[in-house]
Design a protein around this motif. Structure first.
Motif, PDB file in Angstrom:
ATOM      1  N   GLU A  14      10.646 -42.035  10.470  1.00 52.51           N
ATOM      2  CA  GLU A  14      11.016 -41.930  11.789  1.00 52.51           C
ATOM      3  C   GLU A  14      10.239 -42.819  12.959  1.00 52.51           C
ATOM      4  O   GLU A  14      10.983 -42.987  13.992  1.00 52.51           O
ATOM      5  N   SER A  31      16.560 -44.613  16.538  1.00 53.59           N
ATOM      6  CA  SER A  31      16.414 -43.264  16.945  1.00 53.59           C
ATOM      7  C   SER A  31      17.663 -42.664  16.402  1.00 53.59           C
ATOM      8  O   SER A  31      18.777 -42.905  16.721  1.00 53.59           O
ATOM      9  N   MET A  32      17.531 -41.606  15.513  1.00 52.13           N
ATOM     10  CA  MET A  32      18.796 -40.947  14.946  1.00 52.13           C
ATOM     11  C   MET A  32      18.506 -39.436  15.355  1.00 52.13           C
ATOM     12  O   MET A  32      17.624 -38.636  15.133  1.00 52.13           O
ATOM     13  N   GLU A  33      19.544 -38.898  15.885  1.00 52.01           N
ATOM     14  CA  GLU A  33      19.670 -37.351  16.399  1.00 52.01           C
ATOM     15  C   GLU A  33      19.971 -36.569  14.973  1.00 52.01           C
ATOM     16  O   GLU A  33      19.291 -35.542  14.771  1.00 52.01           O
ATOM     17  N   ASP A  34      20.979 -37.188  14.095  1.00 55.60           N
ATOM     18  CA  ASP A  34      21.368 -36.427  12.938  1.00 55.60           C
ATOM     19  C   ASP A  34      20.974 -37.162  11.442  1.00 55.60           C
ATOM     20  O   ASP A  34      21.728 -37.887  11.281  1.00 55.60           O
ATOM     21  N   ILE A  35      20.093 -36.411  10.920  1.00 61.33           N
ATOM     22  CA  ILE A  35      19.490 -37.315   9.803  1.00 61.33           C
ATOM     23  C   ILE A  35      20.041 -36.215   8.554  1.00 61.33           C
ATOM     24  O   ILE A  35      19.849 -34.883   8.759  1.00 61.33           O
ATOM     25  N   ASN A  40      13.452 -32.381  15.500  1.00 60.84           N
ATOM     26  CA  ASN A  40      14.004 -33.678  15.744  1.00 60.84           C
ATOM     27  C   ASN A  40      13.457 -33.807  17.281  1.00 60.84           C
ATOM     28  O   ASN A  40      13.946 -33.012  18.250  1.00 60.84           O
ATOM     29  N   ILE A  84      14.680 -36.236  19.264  1.00 58.84           N
ATOM     30  CA  ILE A  84      15.759 -36.319  20.279  1.00 58.84           C
ATOM     31  C   ILE A  84      16.406 -34.939  20.638  1.00 58.84           C
ATOM     32  O   ILE A  84      16.764 -34.792  21.853  1.00 58.84           O
ATOM     33  N   LYS A  85      16.550 -33.896  19.542  1.00 61.03           N
ATOM     34  CA  LYS A  85      16.946 -32.929  20.161  1.00 61.03           C
ATOM     35  C   LYS A  85      16.131 -32.267  21.071  1.00 61.03           C
ATOM     36  O   LYS A  85      16.431 -31.469  21.854  1.00 61.03           O
TER      37      LYS A  85
END
Lengths: 297, 297
Positions: A202, A220-224, B180, B182-183
């Protein structure tokens, strides 16, 4: 041309929310499919008699499979579980099956490849097979903790026989016995490779060459959903892009590292290879554009 | 004008190679000195009768110390040990001393500050003190695990009373109960702040606003001597730069985050505050230029 050598597997992936059994997987599968959005790569690997037509069709759709051997026995199997953060993976079981006796040979048609990616195979095999290519402009290898622990000297020798090494941060630390990634990369370069790319999940990647570092944050990824194959997709995207440009200019290599990050970001969005098999080239271009805007200041 | 409110300390820093006792430290000390390369900040804090002339001289050299109260008793003391990787710190001892009874007041001369940085103080105190400023254009707060564990609701309230929150990755996860980042940032923004800056140490930082993320890798360092104060120097550099531009334009805030990374990279090069007190403005400008070249592709 680009050739990818490595494992083709049945993967069982266990995340806290889902278990996917016998999915198409393997380092070379991910790397070759990822690379295929830039060039059509040749794939060297082995599958068993149980390898289904549907998986063969997926491979055929993306890559040149003349180098894929169909052997007697069962396909290589991997079974792993992720923790609740999806950042730690435990191996539950590995069945080598047909991979155990595989003696890879570079098909005549692949020998002129200028770009070669050697996935996390037995380092002795990687060091041997790179010599079967006549016309290499840029070679790259990966490795994993298993080889570092069992065949460290062969890993070091392998790294001296290629132009670039792509490796995870934790494995780079394990291999070089240092905690600082810059020191780790320098040590690997001392063994004879020109470029070191350290993948940090990440946190993106660090590309090292000469006295220079090119850090590239992850998209950047919120949902992996499933991190499996992200590193292999990174490597495939990186060398696929280089191969498509037929260039080893440093500015191209830097761009290639960004494409590596982009392909890794797609890989984690779905289970198994479906994060990348559903892609179209404009999706990649678009995300590259968004990435460029994202990091600009 | 910029005002910084927070702790001024005697630090004992234990790294695997050295122990430094009773060094000048404290979150506000680092933040204010770091900011001083961009503007002359006002400092609100408290020291004891034992605070030596030499430390007072350092503060006077960089900041406006009219807000520093000299109280009866001993200066706040912190004692911490780093592990061999210099990435984990254990607190050995904290002596609040004069900090325990401190009732901070904003001096008349600081009330018109457009920029205010509230370091990792008691969140109730931070929420109260921000109201004493008449003319705030951009406020920023930090917090630490101690307050998250003991006064979580007050931390949340504090975050809703400022324009921006700067926080470590681990503390952001602890506070928002998610893995996470971002969350985590989105959750913090829901509490009412407009900007969230997550500091990731050697992996740089993530700036969040609206639906946008600006990741900024760290300026890569081979030799880290002492990480103490890196995060505070980051925050001070960031808000100091903003204050010097007297701007809250998003392009300026992005640049400011890079200056934060740059100041953090200087802070870790020497023990205590000496990584930043020895700087000249051109050193910072030069490293910013090198950074820009480093991340370019």
């Amino acid at each position: 041309m680009l050739t990818v050598f490595g494992s083709i597997a049945y993967d069982t992936i266990r995340t806290p929310t889902k278990v996917v059994r016998n999915a198409l997987g393997g380092a070379a599968t991910y790397a070759a499919i990822s690379a295929s959005f830039f060039v059509k790569p040749g794939l060297i690997g082995v599958v068993g008699q149980d390898f289904p037509k549907s998986y063969q069709n997926i491979l055929d759709r993306f890559v040149d499979t003349r180098g894929v051997v169909h052997a007697k026995g069962k396909t290589f199997r991997y079974d792993g579980s992720y923790d609740s953060t999806l950042s730690l993976r435990t191996t539950n079981k590995t069945e080598l099956n047909v991979l155990g006796d595989f003696k890879p040979v570079v098909p005549e048609e692949y020998r002129k490849s200028e770009f070669v990616y050697l996935a996390n195979n037995d380092p002795v095999q990687n060091t041997r097979i790179i010599k079967e290519f006549d016309n290499v402009k840029f070679s790259m290898c990966d490795t994993i903790d298993f080889w570092i622990s069992s065949k460290r000297n062969d890993v070091i020798k392998m790294m001296g026989s290629v132009d670039s090494v792509v490796i995870n941060d934790e494995e780079a630390k394990l291999l070089t016995k240092t905690h600082n990634l810059i020191k780790a990369a320098k040590k690997i370069m001392e063994w004879g490779t020109k470029y070191v790319i350290i993948k940090k999940g990440e946190h993106g990647s660090l590309l090292f060459y000469e006295d220079t570092i090119f850090p590239s944050p992850a998209f950047s990824m919120e949902d992996i959903v499933d991190p499996t194959g992200a590193g292999d997709s990174f490597a495939g995207g990186m060398i696929g892009y280089l191969s498509s440009k037929n260039s080893t200019k440093i500015s191209t290599i830097r761009e290639a590292a960004v494409y590596g990050n982009i392909m890794g970001s797609f890989a984690v969005e779905k289970y198994g290879v479906y994060g990348i098999t559903g892609l179209k080239r404009p999706d990649i271009k678009k995300r590259f554009g968004r990435y460029k805007k994202m990091v600009h200041f």
